[in-house]
Scaffold this active site. Structure first.
Site, PDB file in Angstrom:
ATOM      1  N   TRP A 269       0.841  -1.193   0.000  1.00  0.00           N
ATOM      2  CA  TRP A 269       0.000   0.000   0.000  1.00  0.00           C
ATOM      3  C   TRP A 269       0.877   1.244   0.000  1.00  0.00           C
ATOM      4  CZ3 TRP A 269      -4.726  -0.831  -1.344  1.00  0.00           C
ATOM      5  CH2 TRP A 269      -5.673   0.205  -1.283  1.00  0.00           C
ATOM      6  N   ASP A 337       0.253  11.174  -0.435  1.00  0.00           N
ATOM      7  CA  ASP A 337      -0.794  12.183  -0.339  1.00  0.00           C
ATOM      8  C   ASP A 337      -2.134  11.531   0.016  1.00  0.00           C
ATOM      9  OD1 ASP A 337      -1.393  10.907  -2.753  1.00  0.00           O
ATOM     10  OD2 ASP A 337      -1.930  12.757  -3.788  1.00  0.00           O
ATOM     11  N   GLU A 340      -3.322   8.654  -1.964  1.00  0.00           N
ATOM     12  CA  GLU A 340      -2.479   7.458  -1.825  1.00  0.00           C
ATOM     13  C   GLU A 340      -1.717   7.131  -3.112  1.00  0.00           C
ATOM     14  OE1 GLU A 340      -5.634   4.704  -0.552  1.00  0.00           O
ATOM     15  OE2 GLU A 340      -4.999   5.071   1.517  1.00  0.00           O
ATOM     16  N   GLU A 341      -1.333   8.176  -3.858  1.00  0.00           N
ATOM     17  CA  GLU A 341      -0.684   7.969  -5.151  1.00  0.00           C
ATOM     18  C   GLU A 341       0.681   8.645  -5.256  1.00  0.00           C
ATOM     19  OE1 GLU A 341      -4.914   7.896  -7.672  1.00  0.00           O
ATOM     20  OE2 GLU A 341      -3.611   9.656  -7.739  1.00  0.00           O
ATOM     21  N   GLU A 548     -18.699   6.605  -4.792  1.00  0.00           N
ATOM     22  CA  GLU A 548     -17.510   7.450  -4.787  1.00  0.00           C
ATOM     23  C   GLU A 548     -17.496   8.411  -5.977  1.00  0.00           C
ATOM     24  OE1 GLU A 548     -12.988   6.365  -3.876  1.00  0.00           O
ATOM     25  OE2 GLU A 548     -13.617   5.686  -5.867  1.00  0.00           O
TER      26      GLU A 548
END
Length: 588
Positions: A269, A337, A340-341, A548
């Site tokens: 992750w 960030d 999550e990228e 989402e």
């Protein structure tokens, strides 16, 4: 600029189609000519009184007189022009520069009548070019605004659905799942960031509200106490980011998500994510303040809060551990960030919430007698303030989402979210909703997404996504992003209403030009903008339910269902709208 428009800020290059007619009408009024009203197909429009044309520069006002000569069957009233020339005659009055350009030479136009019988010839192309074709084209479209009945019913739906994702069946007490989706994609996890945002901006808000009943306050207090216990457990849970370590400095506090049974998520992750501890600290500091207030700082109340912040070093308390983690790692480049990228850069959103957490934490530390820690937290927050200033890109007129040039646009809704979630209970420097840098960035975000999605075709107020280069699910509008855009507009209206003024600068002028004329009408323009973003949510939220994302072409809902953050953001937007509505009564 005052809200009543008494001393408006006017720019020669910022005149619209309507402005020219207003100035012409004023000219006729002052010269004693009959009152004029513009007759449009089946509709007579009477323009309101406006300030004297003397507020315009002499050269440009004289240009309007020249336009009047071409627009009417005869010249503008000679008495008025002579009156103007004697008091405002520019030194270059007779120079070639003051002649209208060739494209403004008269041609045979369609006819429009004045109600008093005076005829006017309108040369549409010339006039549009003179005052800005793009502005008029944007003004003509009427976006759907949300229905009042739907807004209120959606509030009840959001209130119900976000609470269903707090400690749902099969999870540990205090768990907040990001979504009820367990596959394609699987969001059945406790994200530290998402949980903190929802608990702070919704549950704590409800808990501290004077409108909340005693029974509901008790219910929310129990949920918040369960959340406190849950966060203490996962802070001390060994995970791939590290462990608790000495004084919370083992790295484990930066772990972004956990399984719903409080065990560590061990798959690959994007970790660590340093916004989580900051948002959690903000949530718990705010809860501590509300708890102490509810029980009038009783001995029992203070005893409980000192379990959350123990003023010890090394600490074993959940709030102080997070604040210490922030203080030692705020300048850590290797952290992901909020999407999550992106890593190997400082992130605007992360720094904003870290700064806010330290300022709020210092206030609590002072109350509890930990003045040395408070001084240190304030010193670090000042350091972050200086760092945040580096994110402003004056050449592009945007607040960059990352300090490094990660993407071509470097535009990201995360900057707006950083403003909203990094403002705290008071408006800290760089976080004020009227910052010219913020509005310049909003203008660029709006323009980018207007052209990014086919769904936005013909919309003046487009649906908003994360960032233009987004590839997740092919890159689509997000409900929380569109709602957050509306929330910031509502909070800006509230800020302007409370201060009695709107500040327009050379940096923010492009944003405000969309709501011309720049006068009291700007309030109604911004209000309609925010209402139209809610209209987008109404259009694509099926039966009030929000996934989402929604498809960039069709509007079909995509990705995780019942995203908890969506419902939390809707409640925040609803409350912001309620607060701002008093300053937009004239707009309804």
């Amino acid at each position: 600029m005052t809200l009543d428009g008494s001393t408006p800020y006017l720019r020669d290059a910022a005149l619209s189609f309507r402005d020219v007619y207003q100035w012409l009408e004023a000219a006729y009024k002052i010269s004693g000519a009959p009152q004029c009203h513009l007759l449009r197909p089946s509709t007579a429009v009477a323009f309101p009184h406006i300030p004297t044309p003397a507020l315009l520069s002499p050269v440009y006002t004289h240009a309007i007189f020249k336009v009047a000569r071409y627009l009417t069957m005869g010249p503008a009233p000679a008495e008025f022009e002579e009156k103007y020339r004697t008091s405002h005659e520019p030194s270059s009055y007779h120079t070639a520069e003051n002649r209208l350009p060739r494209w403004a030479e008269p041609r045979e136009p369609p006819r429009i009548k004045w109600l008093d019988g005076h005829r006017i010839r309108v040369m549409l192309l010339s006039l549009f070019l003179l005052v800005g074709l793009s502005t008029f084209a944007r003004d003509h479209h009427s976006d759907r605004v949300a229905d009042e009945a739907w807004i209120n019913s959606e509030y009840e739906i959001a209130l119900d659905l976000f609470q269903k994702n707090i400690h749902p069946p099969g999870t540990s007490p205090g768990t907040v799942v990001a979504s009820d989706s367990k596959h394609s994609p699987n969001y059945w996890y406790h994200w530290v960031r998402d949980a903190a945002i929802v608990m702070d901006k919704t549950l704590v808000t409800l808990y501290e509200s004077p409108e909340t009943s005693t029974a509901d306050k008790d219910k929310y207090e129990n949920l918040l106490k369960e959340y406190v216990g849950h966060e203490y457990v996962i802070q001390h849970t060994q995970n791939p980011s590290g462990n608790y370590g000495y004084n919370g400095q083992g790295g484990g506090l930066g772990e972004p998500k956990f399984n719903v049974d409080d065990t560590a998520f061990t798959d690959n992750w994007g970790r660590p994510q340093n916004d989580g501890p900051a948002l959690r600290a903000m949530t718990l500091v705010r809860f501590a303040r509300a708890y102490l207030s509810r029980y009038s700082y009783s001995t029992a109340a203070i005893s409980y809060i000192t379990e959350l912040y123990d003023s010890k070093y090394p600490t074993e308390s959940v709030i102080k551990a997070d604040l210490e983690y922030i203080g030692h790692r705020f300048d850590q480049w290797y952290n992901f960030d909020l999407w999550e990228e992106v890593t190997n850069s400082l992130h605007y959103f992360t720094l904003q919430v870290q700064r806010c957490a330290l300022i709020e934490g210092a206030l609590l530390a002072d109350v509890l007698g930990d003045s040395g820690a408070a001084d240190w937290y304030n010193a670090i927050s000042s350091n972050i303030t200086t760092t945040l200033d580096r994110f402003w890109d004056p050449n592009r007129g945007i607040i960059r989402s990352h300090e490094q040039e990660i993407r071509k646009s470097n535009l990201d809704i995360s900057t707006l979210l950083g403003i909203l979630h990094g403002s705290g209970k008071v408006h800290y420097q760089l976080s004020q909703p009227d910052s010219d840098r913020i509005f310049s960035t909003l203008n660029k975000l709006n323009a980018s997404f207007a052209h990014e999605y086919a769904l936005n075709s013909g919309r003046r107020y487009p649906a908003i996504g994360r960032y233009p280069e987004d590839l997740y699910y092919n890159g689509n509008p997000w409900f929380l992003a569109t709602l957050a855009y509306a929330e910031l507009l509502y909070r800006s209206l509230l800020y302007w209403g409370s201060t009695g003024s709107v500040t327009v600068t050379s940096v923010s002028i492009d944003f405000f030009q969309a709501y011309k004329p720049i006068s009291a009408e700007i309030i109604c323009g911004v209000w309609k903008d925010a209402e139209s973003r809610l209209g987008i949510v109404q259009e694509f939220a099926t039966d009030g339910i929000m996934a989402e994302q929604f498809d960039r072409n069709t509007g079909e809902q995509l990705s995780a269902t019942n995203l908890t953050w969506n419902y939390g953001e809707y409640l925040r937007t609803y409350w912001a709208r309620k607060d701002a509505s008093a300053f937009a009564d004239q707009c309804n």
